[in-house]
Design an enzyme around this catalytic site. Structure first.
Site, PDB file in Angstrom:
ATOM      1  N   TYR A  64     -72.859  -4.800 -28.491  1.00  0.00           N
ATOM      2  CA  TYR A  64     -72.224  -4.116 -27.366  1.00  0.00           C
ATOM      3  C   TYR A  64     -73.071  -4.311 -26.114  1.00  0.00           C
ATOM      4  O   TYR A  64     -74.178  -3.802 -26.023  1.00  0.00           O
ATOM      5  CB  TYR A  64     -72.054  -2.624 -27.652  1.00  0.00           C
ATOM      6  CG  TYR A  64     -71.207  -2.295 -28.852  1.00  0.00           C
ATOM      7  CD1 TYR A  64     -70.301  -3.211 -29.382  1.00  0.00           C
ATOM      8  CD2 TYR A  64     -71.300  -1.049 -29.474  1.00  0.00           C
ATOM      9  CE1 TYR A  64     -69.529  -2.905 -30.488  1.00  0.00           C
ATOM     10  CE2 TYR A  64     -70.526  -0.726 -30.569  1.00  0.00           C
ATOM     11  CZ  TYR A  64     -69.646  -1.651 -31.083  1.00  0.00           C
ATOM     12  OH  TYR A  64     -68.885  -1.339 -32.181  1.00  0.00           O
ATOM     13  N   SER A 211     -61.683   3.327 -33.617  1.00  0.00           N
ATOM     14  CA  SER A 211     -60.413   3.225 -32.884  1.00  0.00           C
ATOM     15  C   SER A 211     -59.344   4.145 -33.472  1.00  0.00           C
ATOM     16  O   SER A 211     -58.211   3.717 -33.708  1.00  0.00           O
ATOM     17  CB  SER A 211     -59.909   1.776 -32.862  1.00  0.00           C
ATOM     18  OG  SER A 211     -60.804   0.943 -32.179  1.00  0.00           O
ATOM     19  N   GLY A 214     -55.896   4.350 -31.769  1.00  0.00           N
ATOM     20  CA  GLY A 214     -55.013   3.198 -31.680  1.00  0.00           C
ATOM     21  C   GLY A 214     -55.337   2.229 -30.573  1.00  0.00           C
ATOM     22  O   GLY A 214     -54.450   1.748 -29.870  1.00  0.00           O
ATOM     23  N   ARG A 215     -56.621   1.913 -30.433  1.00  0.00           N
ATOM     24  CA  ARG A 215     -57.039   0.909 -29.450  1.00  0.00           C
ATOM     25  C   ARG A 215     -56.170  -0.336 -29.536  1.00  0.00           C
ATOM     26  O   ARG A 215     -55.699  -0.867 -28.538  1.00  0.00           O
ATOM     27  CB  ARG A 215     -58.514   0.557 -29.689  1.00  0.00           C
ATOM     28  CG  ARG A 215     -59.065  -0.576 -28.870  1.00  0.00           C
ATOM     29  CD  ARG A 215     -58.897  -1.950 -29.464  1.00  0.00           C
ATOM     30  NE  ARG A 215     -59.195  -2.011 -30.870  1.00  0.00           N
ATOM     31  CZ  ARG A 215     -58.736  -2.935 -31.671  1.00  0.00           C
ATOM     32  NH1 ARG A 215     -57.910  -3.859 -31.226  1.00  0.00           N
ATOM     33  NH2 ARG A 215     -59.052  -2.949 -32.949  1.00  0.00           N
ATOM     34  N   PHE A 217     -53.197  -0.528 -30.508  1.00  0.00           N
ATOM     35  CA  PHE A 217     -51.801  -0.270 -30.150  1.00  0.00           C
ATOM     36  C   PHE A 217     -51.565  -0.509 -28.667  1.00  0.00           C
ATOM     37  O   PHE A 217     -50.514  -0.963 -28.252  1.00  0.00           O
ATOM     38  CB  PHE A 217     -51.456   1.180 -30.497  1.00  0.00           C
ATOM     39  CG  PHE A 217     -50.044   1.554 -30.151  1.00  0.00           C
ATOM     40  CD1 PHE A 217     -48.993   1.110 -30.928  1.00  0.00           C
ATOM     41  CD2 PHE A 217     -49.770   2.338 -29.049  1.00  0.00           C
ATOM     42  CE1 PHE A 217     -47.687   1.452 -30.611  1.00  0.00           C
ATOM     43  CE2 PHE A 217     -48.471   2.682 -28.720  1.00  0.00           C
ATOM     44  CZ  PHE A 217     -47.424   2.242 -29.506  1.00  0.00           C
ATOM     45  N   LEU A 218     -52.585  -0.197 -27.869  1.00  0.00           N
ATOM     46  CA  LEU A 218     -52.431  -0.283 -26.419  1.00  0.00           C
ATOM     47  C   LEU A 218     -52.940  -1.600 -25.844  1.00  0.00           C
ATOM     48  O   LEU A 218     -52.799  -1.858 -24.661  1.00  0.00           O
ATOM     49  CB  LEU A 218     -53.172   0.888 -25.751  1.00  0.00           C
ATOM     50  CG  LEU A 218     -52.644   2.271 -26.137  1.00  0.00           C
ATOM     51  CD1 LEU A 218     -53.533   3.347 -25.562  1.00  0.00           C
ATOM     52  CD2 LEU A 218     -51.219   2.450 -25.655  1.00  0.00           C
ATOM     53  N   LEU A 220     -54.464  -5.946 -26.746  1.00  0.00           N
ATOM     54  CA  LEU A 220     -54.479  -7.119 -27.610  1.00  0.00           C
ATOM     55  C   LEU A 220     -53.067  -7.452 -28.093  1.00  0.00           C
ATOM     56  O   LEU A 220     -52.109  -7.183 -27.397  1.00  0.00           O
ATOM     57  CB  LEU A 220     -55.484  -6.905 -28.742  1.00  0.00           C
ATOM     58  CG  LEU A 220     -56.930  -6.690 -28.247  1.00  0.00           C
ATOM     59  CD1 LEU A 220     -57.836  -6.307 -29.405  1.00  0.00           C
ATOM     60  CD2 LEU A 220     -57.457  -7.919 -27.557  1.00  0.00           C
TER      61      LEU A 220
END
Length: 330
Positions: A64, A211, A214-215, A217-218, A220
């Site tokens: 990171y 996540s 739902g990272r 989902f919003l 990529l």
């Protein structure tokens, strides 16, 4: 809307004695992947607010930034705060100058990575050290064998895996007990329920859900036009149920993860104190068995369209390693 006022309970993670806050904090977004890094003063303030609020399980990685997220945590944990937190970091992903990811789990690299993380974090021991992605060029037993040595030397306390398949988890656990497996698990990512979650529970391994809001989902592939309309319907249904529960959709989604069991610790990330407080508020959202059934009917595993990642990052589906016998034969 559920407020922060609820107390963040403690939980046992895995079977080796690690105790953490029932909700952790994913720190990646403070330094990487979601736009410009958060200004250091703001990031340190958020981290210290989390600790004071009872969110003491902090999750980072050497990739990171790269590296800057660990340095940030090192600064935030000065002034006696180190002893108040459970510190988790990861190794195993390398990045080239052109942005391509590689994966290493060879003993030499494991040791070098650990020593570097200890230095950046400014600590003498890492509470939970994960292999961030599996190196499929060598048997998992070789990597875990080196991690076991680091435990024996007091450089790390507990071993974890991230995005590992059920068979890889079993093989690793046979070398040294695995305390936690970190995996993406949310209303929008439920494929792990088939094999990985049951394997962890059979072996007494804690589950860390990254996540959980739902990272994927919003962003990529799931936010691409061909998948957007289908996934938007799911979100609208969650939003309607959240309105009935007097909470936000994010709190409802996070509460669903919390209700999966006492062995599950979600680690939502945020760069804003207001959002952190709302995430903590999800701990006070109570779901009845009927509401859980309703939510799971809305979010059937095959309903969400699109992959979690693009082709530049592997998942547990790509984590099988060669048999140990093939390594010994070399």
């Amino acid at each position: 809307m559920a407020e922060e006022a609820c107390q963040v309970r403690r939980m046992k993670l895995g079977s080796q004695g690690l105790e953490v806050s029932a909700q952790g904090l994913g720190c990646m977004g403070l330094s990487d992947f979601y736009g410009a890094p958060t200004p250091e003063t703001n990031a340190v303030a958020l981290l210290r607010h989390a600790i004071n609020a009872g969110v003491t399980f902090l999750d980072t990685s050497d990739i990171y930034g790269p590296e800057t997220n660990e340095l940030l945590l090192g600064k935030a944990l000065k002034d006696g705060l180190r002893d108040k937190v459970e510190l988790a970091t990861k190794f195993g992903i390398t990045a080239s100058e052109d942005g391509k990811f590689g994966f290493r789990g060879d003993p030499e690299y494991v040791r070098i990575a650990c020593e570097a993380s200890l230095k950046r974090l400014g600590v003498t021991c890492i509470d939970l050290y994960y292999q961030h992605r599996i190196d499929t060029t060598l048997p998992i037993e070789i990597t875990i064998g080196e991690l076991k040595k680091l435990v024996e030397e007091g450089k790390i306390k507990y071993i974890g895996l991230s995005e590992a398949s059920a068979s890889t988890i079993r093989r690793a656990h046979a070398v040294h007990p695995i305390t936690a497996v970190q995996i993406e698990w949310s209303l929008w990512s439920r494929d792990v329920e088939e094999d990985i979650i049951p394997t962890c529970r059979e072996l007494g391994i804690g589950i860390v859900a990254y996540s959980p809001l739902g990272r994927g989902f919003l962003g990529l592939p799931r936010f691409q036009q061909e998948n957007l309309e289908n996934n938007k319907i799911l979100y609208e249904k969650v939003q309607a149920m959240a309105t009935k529960k007097s909470c936000t959709p994010a709190q409802l989604a996070l509460a669903w993860v919390h209700h999966q069991g006492d062995d599950v610790c979600p680690i939502p990330g945020t760069s804003k104190i207001q959002n952190l407080n709302q995430n903590i508020g999800a701990l006070s959202v109570k779901l009845t068995p009927e509401e859980m059934v309703e939510l799971e009917a809305i979010a059937q595993p095959d309903f969400v369209k699109g992959e979690r990642y693009d082709n530049n990052m592997v998942t547990y589906k790509d984590s099988e390693t060669p048999p140990l016998s093939s390594w010994k034969a070399r």
